[in-house]
Design a protein around this motif. Structure first.
Motif, PDB file in Angstrom:
ATOM      1  N   VAL A  90      10.860   5.172   9.987  1.00  0.00           N
ATOM      2  CA  VAL A  90       9.546   5.727  10.332  1.00  0.00           C
ATOM      3  C   VAL A  90       9.653   6.773  11.444  1.00  0.00           C
ATOM      4  CG1 VAL A  90       8.182   3.814   9.436  1.00  0.00           C
ATOM      5  CG2 VAL A  90       8.986   3.720  11.789  1.00  0.00           C
ATOM      6  N   LEU A 119       4.750  20.408  13.077  1.00  0.00           N
ATOM      7  CA  LEU A 119       3.625  20.221  13.992  1.00  0.00           C
ATOM      8  C   LEU A 119       3.863  20.942  15.312  1.00  0.00           C
ATOM      9  CD1 LEU A 119       2.896  16.426  13.423  1.00  0.00           C
ATOM     10  CD2 LEU A 119       1.520  18.353  12.643  1.00  0.00           C
ATOM     11  N   ALA A 150      17.906   4.041   1.509  1.00  0.00           N
ATOM     12  CA  ALA A 150      16.769   3.112   1.518  1.00  0.00           C
ATOM     13  C   ALA A 150      16.804   2.196   0.293  1.00  0.00           C
ATOM     14  CB  ALA A 150      15.456   3.890   1.573  1.00  0.00           C
ATOM     15  N   LEU A 192       3.709   5.031  22.413  1.00  0.00           N
ATOM     16  CA  LEU A 192       4.053   4.340  21.176  1.00  0.00           C
ATOM     17  C   LEU A 192       5.531   3.956  21.162  1.00  0.00           C
ATOM     18  CD1 LEU A 192       3.175   3.487  18.307  1.00  0.00           C
ATOM     19  CD2 LEU A 192       3.748   5.791  17.541  1.00  0.00           C
ATOM     20  N   LEU A 210      13.112  -8.490  20.170  1.00  0.00           N
ATOM     21  CA  LEU A 210      13.459  -9.153  18.912  1.00  0.00           C
ATOM     22  C   LEU A 210      14.967  -9.253  18.727  1.00  0.00           C
ATOM     23  CD1 LEU A 210      10.868  -7.730  16.351  1.00  0.00           C
ATOM     24  CD2 LEU A 210      10.817  -9.846  17.635  1.00  0.00           C
ATOM     25  N   GLU A 241      10.578   0.697   2.020  1.00  0.00           N
ATOM     26  CA  GLU A 241      11.279   1.809   2.662  1.00  0.00           C
ATOM     27  C   GLU A 241      11.689   2.867   1.647  1.00  0.00           C
ATOM     28  OE1 GLU A 241      13.615  -1.090   4.665  1.00  0.00           O
ATOM     29  OE2 GLU A 241      13.448  -0.023   6.567  1.00  0.00           O
ATOM     30  N   HIS A 301       8.628   4.787   0.511  1.00  0.00           N
ATOM     31  CA  HIS A 301       8.170   5.691   1.560  1.00  0.00           C
ATOM     32  C   HIS A 301       8.848   7.060   1.463  1.00  0.00           C
ATOM     33  CE1 HIS A 301       7.242   7.123   5.581  1.00  0.00           C
ATOM     34  NE2 HIS A 301       8.522   7.274   5.783  1.00  0.00           N
ATOM     35  N   THR A 336      -0.877  13.934  12.758  1.00  0.00           N
ATOM     36  CA  THR A 336      -0.344  13.104  13.834  1.00  0.00           C
ATOM     37  C   THR A 336      -0.885  11.681  13.727  1.00  0.00           C
ATOM     38  OG1 THR A 336      -0.088  15.009  15.276  1.00  0.00           O
ATOM     39  CG2 THR A 336      -0.200  12.854  16.341  1.00  0.00           C
ATOM     40  N   MET A 383      -1.861  10.242  11.037  1.00  0.00           N
ATOM     41  CA  MET A 383      -1.201   9.626   9.889  1.00  0.00           C
ATOM     42  C   MET A 383       0.198   9.130  10.273  1.00  0.00           C
ATOM     43  SD  MET A 383      -0.418  11.373   6.195  1.00  0.00           S
ATOM     44  CE  MET A 383       1.204  12.012   6.484  1.00  0.00           C
ATOM     45  N   LEU A 384       0.912   9.935  11.072  1.00  0.00           N
ATOM     46  CA  LEU A 384       2.256   9.537  11.498  1.00  0.00           C
ATOM     47  C   LEU A 384       2.225   8.273  12.339  1.00  0.00           C
ATOM     48  CD1 LEU A 384       3.921  12.929  12.427  1.00  0.00           C
ATOM     49  CD2 LEU A 384       4.496  11.416  10.533  1.00  0.00           C
ATOM     50  N   VAL A 385       1.259   8.216  13.259  1.00  0.00           N
ATOM     51  CA  VAL A 385       1.133   7.012  14.076  1.00  0.00           C
ATOM     52  C   VAL A 385       0.913   5.807  13.161  1.00  0.00           C
ATOM     53  CG1 VAL A 385      -0.264   5.861  15.826  1.00  0.00           C
ATOM     54  CG2 VAL A 385       0.321   8.270  16.092  1.00  0.00           C
ATOM     55  N   ILE A 434       1.894   5.534  10.018  1.00  0.00           N
ATOM     56  CA  ILE A 434       3.140   5.253   9.300  1.00  0.00           C
ATOM     57  C   ILE A 434       4.102   4.460  10.190  1.00  0.00           C
ATOM     58  CG2 ILE A 434       5.254   6.389   8.464  1.00  0.00           C
ATOM     59  CD1 ILE A 434       3.450   8.500   7.163  1.00  0.00           C
ATOM     60  N   VAL A 435       4.203   4.899  11.442  1.00  0.00           N
ATOM     61  CA  VAL A 435       5.128   4.235  12.365  1.00  0.00           C
ATOM     62  C   VAL A 435       4.704   2.786  12.615  1.00  0.00           C
ATOM     63  CG1 VAL A 435       5.953   4.208  14.759  1.00  0.00           C
ATOM     64  CG2 VAL A 435       5.884   6.358  13.499  1.00  0.00           C
ATOM     65  N   LEU A 436       3.411   2.603  12.897  1.00  0.00           N
ATOM     66  CA  LEU A 436       2.945   1.251  13.224  1.00  0.00           C
ATOM     67  C   LEU A 436       2.995   0.335  12.008  1.00  0.00           C
ATOM     68  CD1 LEU A 436      -0.006   1.899  15.666  1.00  0.00           C
ATOM     69  CD2 LEU A 436       2.176   0.812  16.162  1.00  0.00           C
ATOM     70  N   GLY A 450       5.075   0.444   9.339  1.00  0.00           N
ATOM     71  CA  GLY A 450       6.440   0.029   9.040  1.00  0.00           C
ATOM     72  C   GLY A 450       7.020  -0.884  10.097  1.00  0.00           C
ATOM     73  N   SER A 451       6.806  -0.514  11.369  1.00  0.00           N
ATOM     74  CA  SER A 451       7.380  -1.318  12.444  1.00  0.00           C
ATOM     75  C   SER A 451       6.761  -2.710  12.475  1.00  0.00           C
ATOM     76  CB  SER A 451       7.161  -0.649  13.802  1.00  0.00           C
ATOM     77  OG  SER A 451       7.571   0.685  13.751  1.00  0.00           O
ATOM     78  N   VAL A 473       8.070  -5.043   9.748  1.00  0.00           N
ATOM     79  CA  VAL A 473       9.399  -5.626   9.957  1.00  0.00           C
ATOM     80  C   VAL A 473       9.410  -6.544  11.186  1.00  0.00           C
ATOM     81  CG1 VAL A 473      10.405  -3.735  11.275  1.00  0.00           C
ATOM     82  CG2 VAL A 473      11.871  -5.105   9.836  1.00  0.00           C
ATOM     83  N   PHE A 474       8.598  -6.205  12.194  1.00  0.00           N
ATOM     84  CA  PHE A 474       8.524  -7.082  13.372  1.00  0.00           C
ATOM     85  C   PHE A 474       7.984  -8.460  12.971  1.00  0.00           C
ATOM     86  CE2 PHE A 474       7.871  -3.225  16.396  1.00  0.00           C
ATOM     87  CZ  PHE A 474       9.203  -2.902  16.251  1.00  0.00           C
ATOM     88  N   ILE A 534      -1.815  -5.468  13.207  1.00  0.00           N
ATOM     89  CA  ILE A 534      -1.374  -4.069  13.369  1.00  0.00           C
ATOM     90  C   ILE A 534      -0.934  -3.499  12.018  1.00  0.00           C
ATOM     91  CG2 ILE A 534       0.327  -2.568  14.474  1.00  0.00           C
ATOM     92  CD1 ILE A 534       0.329  -4.394  16.851  1.00  0.00           C
TER      93      ILE A 534
END
Lengths: 453, 339
Positions: free
Chosen positions: A67, A78, A106, A410, A421, B56, B59, B89, B91-93, B95-97, B99-100, B103-104, B121
């Protein structure tokens, strides 16, 4: 903070964050493939356990890497739309190939992590090899694209326009080989030493744990062998930079005057205002030799470049010192370990040596971050060397401090979670102890703990 | 077919595949958010089990779209990422949250509190991301990006340049449309991923509801397009193929709902795939010849031919390796019905 500085900081921060995870995607599959291969060959369940434990940690890291890599592929546009508008097509080939490599990585990682009881052991191992190859190649392609920014080739630049683009010539630009080699080896060295450090730390707590001993031995082998190769690669890189990027070399070395038989400067304080590097340990003629294979060779100094074409000197010089220093520390640790292992014919597990291994753990990542600082900041003020300035490429959108702060928060949050973890994963490691009859002749490590107790 | 058109086609097909694969993963997140009733936990567990090995890889279809765009249509990529900085931006946030957190959740301790936190989340990010994607696509298609604003700086304020293009009724409706589509494909797929009849019935109901939602949003978006995205609306109405194409998609959509009513799940899945694939492809077709409406056509935005051909050939050759691998991944993790 100006918008350009905010954009550069956000890009640097995103790259610095992503690279820690990218390295795992390159290095861990190698360890897992070796360990699983040993399991298939010896049928020793310990190697299977080890592979599965490593796979768990890798799964967390890979997801965050995937990600955060996506963020980068968007951030190029951007933050630097004018750069991508012109450079996108020229470096499109390595990026397209990277897309494929990452895709394969992947796919096969999915099979590797979740397919333990769905495919045969051989196919599972093969999936691991595919992850290893595609993961490494995806790193190589991205670095080749970055190398093009340092040594842009494969086009004619006429009146501010790129014409006669040859995507293959752009991909195989002069810096590509040395940069890709250096980064790929760096990934293996880093993974080797940081994994070794984790298991060394666990051995300090549980000296008789056979699981950690096997893990330590394997990772140290990978780290040690690639570290030796990295020395050669470092030499190739130095000679490349000397030939193609003289301003970067001068900044790395804090070399202000053009000089024949230039010295290698270790440490020192860069005074950019008075244009001197003070209090460095100077090894005479060595820089000329390292960069040009000739003790008398002329090294261009920073003063021979117009001020507006010079990179920030202090950052580049210090970062280079840090990179070399971190590498040297790992080399020292590896040499001591190699010597002890050769003398005793077995892995040295003395407590002081385990502590040394722990201390070398972060060095790989530190060297990588510092090395990228050298190559990226050393290229400034250019985004495409001698073609386009970074300031001309930045997005016109104002208020870039906002996304910078957002992504910083973030990433700090993610870093904390990932570390927590992974720590939990490490501490849950299995207790596979040395069999009783063997523990009699084990080394000082066990005895020391007994004494401590 | 010109080389530009071919590469534009590759982008749209990749976006369609993304909607059908990764879209379903985001949809799974939506159903995680909306999980309720006695089987809420079972629903969440099923979603987690199904998407874990494949999300993944799914994605990466988005990365393919982005890479083809900046390599083959660099001007379009630069324009879109400049003016739509904010929704991209966000959308990216997401995507990051997404996926993370996913897995978390798998690797954090199994206490209810930790699981609930990551679940929340994961699911909220899964819902926000498709909306931002839809708003971005709508802004690109509607012709609302003021591409001339940068030539005369200072004439337009921040809001009209960087916010107004994507903060309208039409982009919002498209955002909702994409979200509903993703939830719909997820629910349809999930009916085939369990042997538990009650659980299957849960997802059947969700599929029917969201399937009706897809129809409502489709009409809403079409209606708003006439007002807010005239060129796109023309493409959806005035081409020789537009009306027949839409009739076919409408028939397939109704067919999918009937199949769900009759519990013919495999049939429903096939129809839903054609339905959603068709919607994305139809959108792309309606937008031809523009990449960014109306400022950039495929030809205007394209890189030189000396780049396009090698990239196209690489894409074709690469697919020969990629598509079988992708298929292999799916075949390994396909759920085998016990009866």
């Amino acid at each position: 903070m100006t918008d350009i500085l905010a954009a550069r900081t956000q890009m640097a921060m995103s790259l610095a964050f992503h690279i820690a995870f990218a390295v795992v995607g390159m290095g861990m599959p190698l360890l897992m493939v070796i360990s699983e291969g040993l399991y298939l060959k010896t049928k020793d369940e310990l190697y299977l356990t080890l592979t599965k434990r490593w796979a768990k940690g890798t799964a967390i890291m890979f997801a965050v890497g995937a990600v955060s890599g996506t963020v980068l592929s968007f951030e190029l546009g951007l933050l630097w739309p004018k750069f991508m508008e012109h450079a996108g097509p020229v470096i499109g080939m390595p990026f397209s190939l990277e897309g494929f490599a990452f895709f394969l990585e992947a796919i096969f990682l999915g099979i590797y992590l979740y397919g333990w009881d769905r495919v045969s052991p051989k196919w599972h191992w093969f999936s691991g090899i595919m992850v290893f190859i595609s993961g490494t190649m995806s790193g190589v392609f991205v670095v080749a694209a970055n190398a093009w920014m340092n040594t842009p080739t494969g086009f004619k630049y006429v009146n501010g326009k790129f014409t006669q683009i040859d995507p293959w010539a752009a991909m195989f630009n002069p810096a590509a080989f040395s940069q890709c080699l250096h980064m790929t080896l760096a990934a293996f060295v880093t993974i080797g030493f940081s994994v070794a450090a984790i298991h060394a730390y666990m051995l300090l707590r549980q000296p008789a744990n056979l699981f950690h001993r096997h893990a330590l031995k394997l990772s140290l082998w990978v780290g040690g062998v690639t570290l030796v190769l990295q020395l050669i690669s470092g030499d190739i890189s130095a000679k490349h930079v000397g030939k193609y990027q003289p301003a970067k070399l001068a900044a790395m070395e804090g070399q202000w005057h053009t000089e024949k038989g230039a010295p290698l400067r270790i440490g020192g304080i860069v005074d950019e205002k008075n244009e001197v590097t003070k209090w460095a340990i100077e090894l005479p003629y060595v820089l000329s030799f390292l960069a040009f294979n000739d003790f008398k060779a002329e090294v261009r100094g920073l003063k021979s470049f117009p001020k507006r074409d010079r990179p920030p000197v202090a950052i580049v010089h210090y970062a280079f010192q840090i990179m070399v220093g971190a590498g040297m520390w790992m080399l020292l640790v590896a040499m001591i370990g190699g010597w002890l292992a050769w003398r005793r014919k077995k892995l040295p597990l003395d407590r002081w040596y385990l502590w040394m291994l722990v201390s070398a753990g972060p060095m790989g990542l530190i060297a990588i971050e510092a090395g990228w600082t050298v190559t990226e900041v050393g290229r400034q003020p250019w985004i495409i060397y001698h073609i386009m300035r970074t300031a001309d490429a930045v997005t016109p959108m104002p208020g870039l401090i906002v996304p910078l702060l957002g992504f910083t928060l973030l990433y700090i949050f993610l870093a904390i979670v990932v570390i927590t973890l992974l720590r939990n994963q490490v501490f849950q490691s299995p207790d596979i102890l040395v069999p009783a009859e063997e523990s009699v002749d084990t080394d000082s490590a066990d005895q020391t703990t007994e004494k401590d107790a | 077919m010109s080389i530009e058109l071919f590469l534009g086609f590759v982008m749209v097909v990749s976006l369609a595949v993304y909607s059908l694969t990764a879209g379903a993963d985001f949809g799974g997140g939506v159903w995680d958010l909306l999980a309720s009733g006695p089987r809420a936990q079972a629903q969440r567990d099923l979603i987690k089990r199904v998407i874990a090995p494949i999300w993944e890889a799914n994605h990466v279809w988005l990365i393919v779209v982005v890479v083809v765009m900046f390599v083959a249509f660099p001007k379009a990529y630069a324009t879109i990422s400049t003016f739509l900085h904010i929704p991209l931006t966000l959308m990216l946030v997401g995507i990051v949250l997404r996926g993370s957190a996913f897995v978390f959740r798998s690797y954090d301790d199994t206490s209810d509190e930790a699981q609930r936190r990551w679940s929340r989340i994961f699911s909220i990010a899964s819902a926000v991301t498709p909306v931002m994607l839809g708003m971005t696509l709508a802004a690109v298609a509607s012709g609302s990006i003021p591409t001339n604003a940068l030539k005369t700086p200072g004439k337009l304020d921040f809001f009209s340049v960087y916010m107004a293009p994507w903060l309208g009724l039409f982009p919002l409706a498209v955002g909702g449309f994409i979200l509903t589509i993703f939830a719909y494909v997820a629910a349809v797929y999930l009916t085939l991923e369990t042997d538990d009849d009650a659980l299957r019935e849960d997802f059947r109901k969700k599929a029917i509801r969201s399937g009706i939602g897809v129809g409502v949003f489709a009409w809403l978006c079409l209606g708003l397009a006439f007002r807010d995205a005239p060129l796109l609306a023309n493409g959806l109405r005035k081409q020789w193929w537009s009306i027949p194409f839409q009739l076919i998609i409408a028939t397939i959509s109704i067919g999918a709902l009937i199949a769900l009513f009759q519990r013919k799940y495999k049939m429903a899945r096939v129809l839903a795939v054609f339905q959603v694939g068709g919607i994305v492809m139809g959108w792309g077709l309606a937008q031809v010849p523009y990449v960014v409406v109306p400022a950039l056509t495929l030809k205007q935005a394209a890189a030189p031919a000396s780049v396009l051909w090698p990239v196209a050939i690489t894409l074709v050759l690469g697919s020969c390796l990629l598509l079988p691998s992708f298929w292999y991944l799916y075949s390994i993790f396909q759920h085998k019905q016990s009866h």
